[in-house]
Design an enzyme around this catalytic site. Structure first.
Site, PDB file in Angstrom:
ATOM      1  N   ASP A  64     -16.066 -38.175 -32.857  1.00 18.57           N
ATOM      2  CA  ASP A  64     -16.290 -39.200 -33.872  1.00 18.57           C
ATOM      3  C   ASP A  64     -14.987 -39.970 -34.057  1.00 18.57           C
ATOM      4  OD1 ASP A  64     -18.785 -38.093 -34.272  1.00 18.57           O
ATOM      5  OD2 ASP A  64     -18.497 -37.660 -36.392  1.00 18.57           O
TER       6      ASP A  64
ATOM      7  N   HIS B 283     -15.412 -32.660 -27.884  1.00 23.37           N
ATOM      8  CA  HIS B 283     -16.441 -32.137 -26.991  1.00 23.37           C
ATOM      9  C   HIS B 283     -16.264 -32.706 -25.582  1.00 23.37           C
ATOM     10  CE1 HIS B 283     -19.077 -30.263 -30.174  1.00 23.37           C
ATOM     11  NE2 HIS B 283     -18.211 -30.963 -30.894  1.00 23.37           N
TER      12      HIS B 283
ATOM     13  N   SER C  66      -5.988 -37.261 -35.188  1.00 22.64           N
ATOM     14  CA  SER C  66      -5.141 -37.772 -34.130  1.00 22.64           C
ATOM     15  C   SER C  66      -5.945 -38.599 -33.150  1.00 22.64           C
ATOM     16  CB  SER C  66      -4.412 -36.630 -33.426  1.00 22.64           C
ATOM     17  OG  SER C  66      -3.334 -37.127 -32.673  1.00 22.64           O
TER      18      SER C  66
END
Length: 282
Positions: A88, A145, A249
């Site tokens: 995201d 992921h 980050s």
């Protein structure tokens, strides 16, 4: 005020000391105080707790456990695509690597060799290839992921600076992503060859972790460290969790030439969600 002037204080503040302190505070289990901090953070950044597997703010014993919270089942359905978005966040930049130069922001590029810690042989795999730089803001889900299936071959920890990685800093600090502390994860895919996921550290990012190693930093030894993995030792499927940040980050991905065609709906600054279509095989 120019972006260079805006980031000037970051050259002066004790970034390492602040990051160490933030890491200790984020891991502390302080009962009601921890809950108050989490509640403030949720309100300040508009965190959507309805997506969390555990939406009860008061149940998290530390800020870190809240920050790396898993999502509830079905919150991020996977697109039918060859490559999935791994996080995201928002797109910082993406596109073609020009020989060995990655576009950071207007007026700034950096080399693939610098990004991967000086390994020219590794960097050559991505000559004229494709890259994507994805920024995770404080409000985002902070697990990373896999964009596609991959067998882990190497992991490289590279010490560095701890500048912020927000858009203003990307415009104001030359070579930002190749200057900051980072962890380079090198994978092999049976159909498309090697690819790299780089986890970039930043100010008050207390640590980075992978599912196969656990927490990588701290400690911060000040020297490059490398781990090699036997074939089949670590194999992950598309969409599997591979790592996480403790405080936000950036992830930088590298792919060889002619292996990836990006989603035509993608554009810089666009919001992205883990599991959406990132691209197809070229």
């Amino acid at each position: 005020m120019s972006d260079r002037l805006k980031v000037l204080p970051q050259y002066l503040i004790p970034k390492q000391a602040l990051t160490i302190l933030a890491g200790k505070l984020a891991s502390a289990k302080a009962g009601g105080l921890t809950t108050s901090v989490i509640r403030w953070f949720v309100g300040r950044y508009g965190v959507n707790m309805a997506e969390a597997a555990n939406p009860d703010i008061a149940s998290y014993p530390s800020f870190n456990e809240f920050f790396t919270r898993p999502l509830k089942a079905g919150a991020r359905p996977f697109a039918s695509a060859d490559y999935l978005c791994p996080v995201d966040g928002a797109i910082s930049q993406f596109g073609r690597i020009e020989r060995d130069q990655i576009f950071q922001a207007k007026g700034h590029t950096y080399s693939t060799t610098a990004l991967v810690g000086g390994d020219r042989d590794l960097a050559l795999w991505f000559h004229d290839g494709e890259f994507a730089t994805l920024y995770l803001s404080p409000r985002d889900y902070h697990r990373i992921h896999m964009p596609c299936d991959g067998r882990l071959t190497r992991m490289i920890y590279i010490p560095g600076e701890l500048f912020s990685v927000n858009p203003t800093t990307a415009r104001g600090v030359p070579g930002l992503f190749a200057r900051n502390e980072r962890v380079v994860c090198v994978f092999e895919n049976d159909e498309t060859g090697p690819f790299v996921l780089v986890l970039v550290g930043a100010t008050i990012v207390g640590s980075m972790a992978t599912v196969w190693h656990g927490q990588i930093n701290p400690p911060r030894p000040g020297t490059i460290k490398e781990w090699d993995y036997a074939p089949g030792q670590v194999t992950l499927k598309k969409g599997d969790e591979m790592g996480r940040f403790l405080l936000g980050s950036t992830v930088v991905m590298l792919f060889p030439k002619g292996r990836l065609s990006f989603n035509p709906d993608w554009s810089p600054t666009r919001a992205i969600r883990m599991g959406e279509a990132m691209g197809s095989r070229a």
